[in-house]
Design an enzyme around this catalytic site. Structure first.
Site, PDB file in Angstrom:
ATOM      1  N   SER A 180     -14.326  -2.693   4.489  1.00  0.00           N
ATOM      2  CA  SER A 180     -13.744  -2.271   3.217  1.00  0.00           C
ATOM      3  C   SER A 180     -14.172  -3.170   2.061  1.00  0.00           C
ATOM      4  O   SER A 180     -14.005  -2.807   0.898  1.00  0.00           O
ATOM      5  CB  SER A 180     -12.213  -2.256   3.311  1.00  0.00           C
ATOM      6  OG  SER A 180     -11.778  -1.291   4.238  1.00  0.00           O
ATOM      7  N   ASN A 229      -6.009  -4.542   1.637  1.00  0.00           N
ATOM      8  CA  ASN A 229      -7.339  -4.630   1.046  1.00  0.00           C
ATOM      9  C   ASN A 229      -7.632  -3.293   0.378  1.00  0.00           C
ATOM     10  O   ASN A 229      -8.265  -2.425   0.955  1.00  0.00           O
ATOM     11  CB  ASN A 229      -8.404  -4.949   2.102  1.00  0.00           C
ATOM     12  CG  ASN A 229      -9.799  -4.924   1.509  1.00  0.00           C
ATOM     13  OD1 ASN A 229      -9.963  -4.914   0.291  1.00  0.00           O
ATOM     14  ND2 ASN A 229     -10.810  -4.914   2.365  1.00  0.00           N
ATOM     15  N   GLU A 245      -3.024  -3.129  11.885  1.00  0.00           N
ATOM     16  CA  GLU A 245      -3.656  -3.613  13.117  1.00  0.00           C
ATOM     17  C   GLU A 245      -3.508  -5.116  13.307  1.00  0.00           C
ATOM     18  O   GLU A 245      -3.859  -5.665  14.355  1.00  0.00           O
ATOM     19  CB  GLU A 245      -5.144  -3.220  13.156  1.00  0.00           C
ATOM     20  CG  GLU A 245      -6.072  -4.082  12.318  1.00  0.00           C
ATOM     21  CD  GLU A 245      -5.898  -3.867  10.832  1.00  0.00           C
ATOM     22  OE1 GLU A 245      -6.179  -4.816  10.078  1.00  0.00           O
ATOM     23  OE2 GLU A 245      -5.492  -2.768  10.421  1.00  0.00           O
ATOM     24  N   HIS A 304      -2.801  -2.495   6.347  1.00  0.00           N
ATOM     25  CA  HIS A 304      -3.485  -2.628   7.630  1.00  0.00           C
ATOM     26  C   HIS A 304      -2.515  -3.052   8.725  1.00  0.00           C
ATOM     27  O   HIS A 304      -2.239  -4.242   8.895  1.00  0.00           O
ATOM     28  CB  HIS A 304      -4.610  -3.664   7.521  1.00  0.00           C
ATOM     29  CG  HIS A 304      -5.767  -3.197   6.707  1.00  0.00           C
ATOM     30  ND1 HIS A 304      -6.935  -2.726   7.266  1.00  0.00           N
ATOM     31  CD2 HIS A 304      -5.941  -3.118   5.372  1.00  0.00           C
ATOM     32  CE1 HIS A 304      -7.773  -2.376   6.308  1.00  0.00           C
ATOM     33  NE2 HIS A 304      -7.193  -2.609   5.147  1.00  0.00           N
ATOM     34  N   CYS A 364      -4.986   2.892   4.809  1.00  0.00           N
ATOM     35  CA  CYS A 364      -5.794   2.408   3.688  1.00  0.00           C
ATOM     36  C   CYS A 364      -6.557   3.573   3.030  1.00  0.00           C
ATOM     37  O   CYS A 364      -5.958   4.404   2.371  1.00  0.00           O
ATOM     38  CB  CYS A 364      -6.721   1.291   4.153  1.00  0.00           C
ATOM     39  SG  CYS A 364      -7.273   0.221   2.794  1.00  0.00           S
ATOM     40  N   GLY A 391      -8.352  -1.356  -3.686  1.00  0.00           N
ATOM     41  CA  GLY A 391      -8.469  -1.405  -5.133  1.00  0.00           C
ATOM     42  C   GLY A 391      -8.107  -0.093  -5.793  1.00  0.00           C
ATOM     43  O   GLY A 391      -8.119   0.013  -7.017  1.00  0.00           O
TER      44      GLY A 391
END
Length: 382
Positions: free
Chosen positions: A55, A308, A358, A356, A266, A310
């Site tokens: 990413s 993560n 995970e 995320h 995400c 934008g």
């Protein structure tokens, strides 16, 4: 990107932002030049997972933690087969790696993979600048790329680079060939995972729960998805502007029409937003790090999460929305700025989160979301 690796630690370097502000320091990693979008990550640990997260493709990552590289680099923690960041900015790099799992230093790994970085930068000032002005294009120059070149010429090079808005990047980082991650222990379900920039730990978390994961390229069609006879469909994280992802949106809409259990994270959350008819927009400076507070509105619990992204989904926080696939609501929200962090459908088995779960490189607060996906598939089978 042009790179060399000799004498990096003593080589002067400069970082040039597209608004003209510059920061001088020393080369870190490879020597040469690189370009990307300047973003900052607030994680105190987990830099290896950050560097190898697809990413971050075409982004220059500024670390807000002052000391980076203390634990070195190993061959067990990468989230993909390579470093994806286009540049790396740190304040005080570790002189010595100190961890029993370390196999080499971070500086050596960056140099070996040709990643141009800069150290000795006041990352506090740089982060404040990005918070006030927003994420922007940037270049890092060292060695022959800077020697004898005027700052005005460097700035012109930065301004020539493409912006992240409008960038279609998933196919550049996703697998080119489908592959299978087998279930650990007894196989209970089959999931088709559309790889938009997937991290290695994500199919592993599903495999731990008895799921055989068929990872498909970003260009996978509806026929490719259902060729594996899936009990559920997963859409992964990934880089770029979700407004360009018309192909994955169309595939997801076909999955929604069939009412197959669906989970996205995400970029997958943004794809679900678009599939339901919501818009997306670019955040001023985004969320990046492993310490972002999010509230699960279905339970009221607050979890610390890894982010993560934008871009974000533009969906109403205060009401249930009618969509072509039934009622939808915002299920998770960021407590820092009220950004949409999750969606769920109320009339069929589909949900997503913007962060995320995970837990690579932590924290583990959101691991329950994989169990929620399993529950949807169990209910559908029953």
């Amino acid at each position: 990107m042009t790179t060399s690796t000799r004498g990096a630690a003593k080589t002067p370097a400069v970082l040039v932002l597209e608004d003209g502000r510059t920061f001088r320091g020393r080369a870190y990693g490879a020597v040469g030049e690189t370009f990307g979008e300047a973003v900052f990550s607030t994680g105190m640990t987990g830099y290896q997972e950050t560097l190898t997260d697809p990413s971050y493709h075409r982004q220059v990552v500024v670390m807000t933690a002052p000391h980076v590289g203390n634990t070195g680099v190993n061959d067990e923690d990468p989230e993909s087969g390579r470093i994806w960041v286009s540049g790396y900015v740190v304040r005080d790099p570790a002189r010595v790696s100190s961890n029993w799992r370390a196999q080499r230093s971070l500086d050596e790994e960056l140099a070996a993979q040709g990643v141009v970085g800069i150290s000795g930068v006041d990352t506090r000032a740089l982060t404040r600048h990005l918070r006030e002005r927003g994420a922007m294009r940037v270049g890092i120059f060292s060695g022959d790329a800077w020697t004898g070149v005027r700052d005005e010429a460097l700035l012109a090079r930065v301004k020539e680079q493409p912006e992240m808005t409008g960038a279609n990047l998933s196919a550049e980082v996703a697998t080119k060939e489908a592959y299978v991650v087998p279930a650990i222990g007894e196989k209970k379900f089959t999931v088709a995972a559309v790889d938009l920039g997937i991290k290695g730990m994500t199919p592993h978390r599903m495999a731990e729960r008895g799921i055989e994961v068929h990872v498909l390229p970003a260009t996978a069609t509806v026929e490719d998805v259902y060729a594996v006879d899936p009990d559920g469909v997963f859409f992964s994280n990934g880089p770029g502007d979700p407004a360009t992802a018309d192909g994955p949106v169309a595939v997801m809409q076909a999955v929604l029409e069939r009412k197959t259990p669906l989970f996205g994270i995400c970029f997958g959350n943004q794809i679900l937003g678009r599939a339901l008819g919501f818009g997306t927009y670019k955040l001023k400076y985004g969320h990046r790090g492993i310490n972002q507070p999010v509230q699960d509105r279905t339970t009221g619990k607050v979890e610390v999460t890894a982010h993560n992204h934008g871009f974000a989904v533009d969906a109403p926080l205060d009401k249930v929305s009618d969509t072509p696939y039934g009622r939808a609501e915002v299920s998770h929200v960021c407590l820092n700025d009220q950004v949409v962090e999750g969606l769920r459908l109320l009339d069929q088995p589909a949900f997503s989160v913007q962060y995320h779960p995970e837990a690579a490189a932590g924290p583990h607060d959101a691991a329950y979301l994989f169990d929620r996906f399993v529950s949807l598939m169990e209910a559908e089978r029953a």
